[in-house]
Enzyme design. Structure first.
Site, PDB file in Angstrom:
ATOM      1  N   LYS A 244       0.871  -1.197   0.000  1.00 34.81           N
ATOM      2  CA  LYS A 244       0.000   0.000   0.000  1.00 34.81           C
ATOM      3  C   LYS A 244       0.900   1.237   0.000  1.00 34.81           C
ATOM      4  O   LYS A 244       1.178   1.846   1.041  1.00 34.81           O
ATOM      5  CB  LYS A 244      -0.924  -0.070   1.227  1.00 34.81           C
ATOM      6  CG  LYS A 244      -2.172   0.758   1.104  1.00 34.81           C
ATOM      7  CD  LYS A 244      -3.165   0.375   2.189  1.00 34.81           C
ATOM      8  CE  LYS A 244      -4.198   1.446   2.442  1.00 34.81           C
ATOM      9  NZ  LYS A 244      -5.041   1.807   1.322  1.00 34.81           N
TER      10      LYS A 244
HETATM   11  C1  LIG Z   1      -6.467   0.064  -3.834  1.00 36.78           C
HETATM   12  C2  LIG Z   1      -7.256  -0.504  -2.719  1.00 36.78           C
HETATM   13  N1  LIG Z   1      -7.872  -1.682  -2.887  1.00 36.78           N
HETATM   14  C3  LIG Z   1      -8.593  -2.243  -1.902  1.00 36.78           C
HETATM   15  C4  LIG Z   1      -8.745  -1.634  -0.685  1.00 36.78           C
HETATM   16  C5  LIG Z   1      -9.500  -2.305   0.405  1.00 36.78           C
HETATM   17  O1  LIG Z   1      -8.595  -2.792   1.359  1.00 36.78           O
HETATM   18  P1  LIG Z   1      -9.006  -2.971   2.891  1.00 36.78           P
HETATM   19  O2  LIG Z   1     -10.200  -3.844   2.900  1.00 36.78           O
HETATM   20  O3  LIG Z   1      -7.830  -3.635   3.525  1.00 36.78           O
HETATM   21  O4  LIG Z   1      -9.275  -1.623   3.415  1.00 36.78           O
HETATM   22  C6  LIG Z   1      -8.158  -0.392  -0.472  1.00 36.78           C
HETATM   23  C7  LIG Z   1      -8.340   0.305   0.803  1.00 36.78           C
HETATM   24  O5  LIG Z   1      -7.478   0.479   1.579  1.00 36.78           O
HETATM   25  C8  LIG Z   1      -7.370   0.172  -1.494  1.00 36.78           C
HETATM   26  O6  LIG Z   1      -6.753   1.346  -1.312  1.00 36.78           O
END
Ligand SMILES: Cc1ncc(COP(=O)(O)O)c(C=O)c1O
Length: 327
Positions: free
Chosen positions: A173
């Site tokens: 991330k």
């Molecule tokens: C690109 C992306 N995909 C998916 C998600 C969903 O991830 P999570 O369920 O861990 O928040 C997020 C959110 O953080 C994201 O930024």
């Protein structure tokens, strides 16, 4: 002479921290106003940071704030750091302690969003990952809905493709990677949609701008695999757990764009977005254009779990305030 700019309007400040908020920066707890970094900071110039978005949910009847999936978020932060060669001096447990302390000092008694960031902190010019200092910061802001969860949303397939694992890995991330999400989101909203759905370089469905995606076909819940340049979402895993517990057949497999058009149901999920039913894609109604039964069932279970109203999923949440009730 260059004019000084006025303070931004309230709408531009949505998601901002109140002046009473606290942060953690360079190993110290500080009032939010003192949590400042230099314009020379490497991560500010080159996007060389990794972060998390964590939600805490207020339960009014229990007078308690619950942090959702704290351990899972910090395990993912450690994995993101590994990819980006960032040294994070805190264990998963220590990161949890810092989180609770910042939220407690901020005194929030409402839904909250927690933002930890590990980043390249050297104050110098030079694009690389090695031979740089690392730092960690965390702050929290009051936060309601990011995407409307009661009304179905409209989506458009983005002309922007998700970055490939060999370009900017979506599995980590990475702060700089969110330029891709921002391009897709703005394009979608300026075209009149609520959200974007992005495809992989080879044209398969990846995810939303910052959410994972599920669809239902023939009663089977489907979601694209981790190898299709998605962030391996924590809500995605929770939904697969709920589906398993509810006996809803689930498959992780590659998804074609037009499978979305003919799906019975589609929804987006993530920490920010929570669970949002998609009722149209590229102007085509999904199913009968209303919230579908599988989405509704999962949503109901999820929203009870996050506020610690479900015995079965109590280990998903960590109470912020001491005792069984908040102050
Ligand atoms: C690109 C992306 N995909 C998916 C998600 C969903 O991830 P999570 O369920 O861990 O928040 C997020 C959110 O953080 C994201 O930024």
């Amino acid at each position: 002479m260059v004019k000084e700019l006025a303070r931004p309007s309230a709408s531009l400040r949505k998601g901002a921290a109140p002046p009473t908020a606290w942060a953690f920066l360079s190993g110290k707890y500080v009032p939010i106003g003192e949590a400042r970094i230099s314009v020379l900071t490497h991560a500010f110039n080159y996007g060389t940071g990794v972060f998390e978005g964590i939600r805490a949910y207020w339960n009014e009847s229990q007078r308690q704030l619950y942090v959702l999936h704290m351990r899972e978020h910090y395990e993912r932060l450690h994995r993101s750091c590994k990819i980006m060669r960032i040294t994070l001096p805190y264990s998963v447990a220590e990161l949890g302690e810092v989180t609770l302390e910042v939220v407690r000092r901020s005194g929030y008694r409402e839904d909250t969003y927690i933002r930890p960031v590990a980043y390249k902190s050297s104050e110098l010019i030079g694009v690389r990952l090695h031979d740089l200092e690392d730092a960690f910061t965390l702050f929290a802001v009051p936060f309601g809905t990011y995407i409307d969860v009661d009304r179905g949303i409209s989506c458009g397939i983005s002309s922007w493709r998700r970055t490939d694992d060999n370009a900017i890995p979506a599995r980590s991330k990475i702060t700089g990677a969110y330029v891709n999400a921002a391009l897709a989101k703005t394009e979608a909203q300026e075209a009149g949609f609520d959200e974007a759905i992005v495809l992989t370089q080879d044209g398969h469905v990846s995810e939303g701008s910052a959410e994972n995606l599920f669809l239902v076909r023939g009663g089977v819940l489907l979601t694209p695999p981790g190898t299709d340049n998605i962030l391996e979402g924590i809500v995605r895993t929770s939904i697969m757990r709920i589906a398993q517990d509810e006996g809803i057949p689930t498959q992780v497999r590659q998804v074609d764009r037009t499978e979305l058009y003919v799906a019975e149901e589609v929804f987006l999920c993530g920490t920010g977005a929570q669970i949002s039913a998609v009722t149209s894609i590229d102007h085509r109604p999904i199913g009968d254009g209303r919230l579908g039964p599988i989405t509704a069932r999962i949503k109901d279970i999820y929203f009870r779990a996050v506020r610690s109203e479900s015995e079965r999923y109590r280990d998903w949440v960590t109470p912020v305030y001491p005792g069984s009730a908040g102050r």
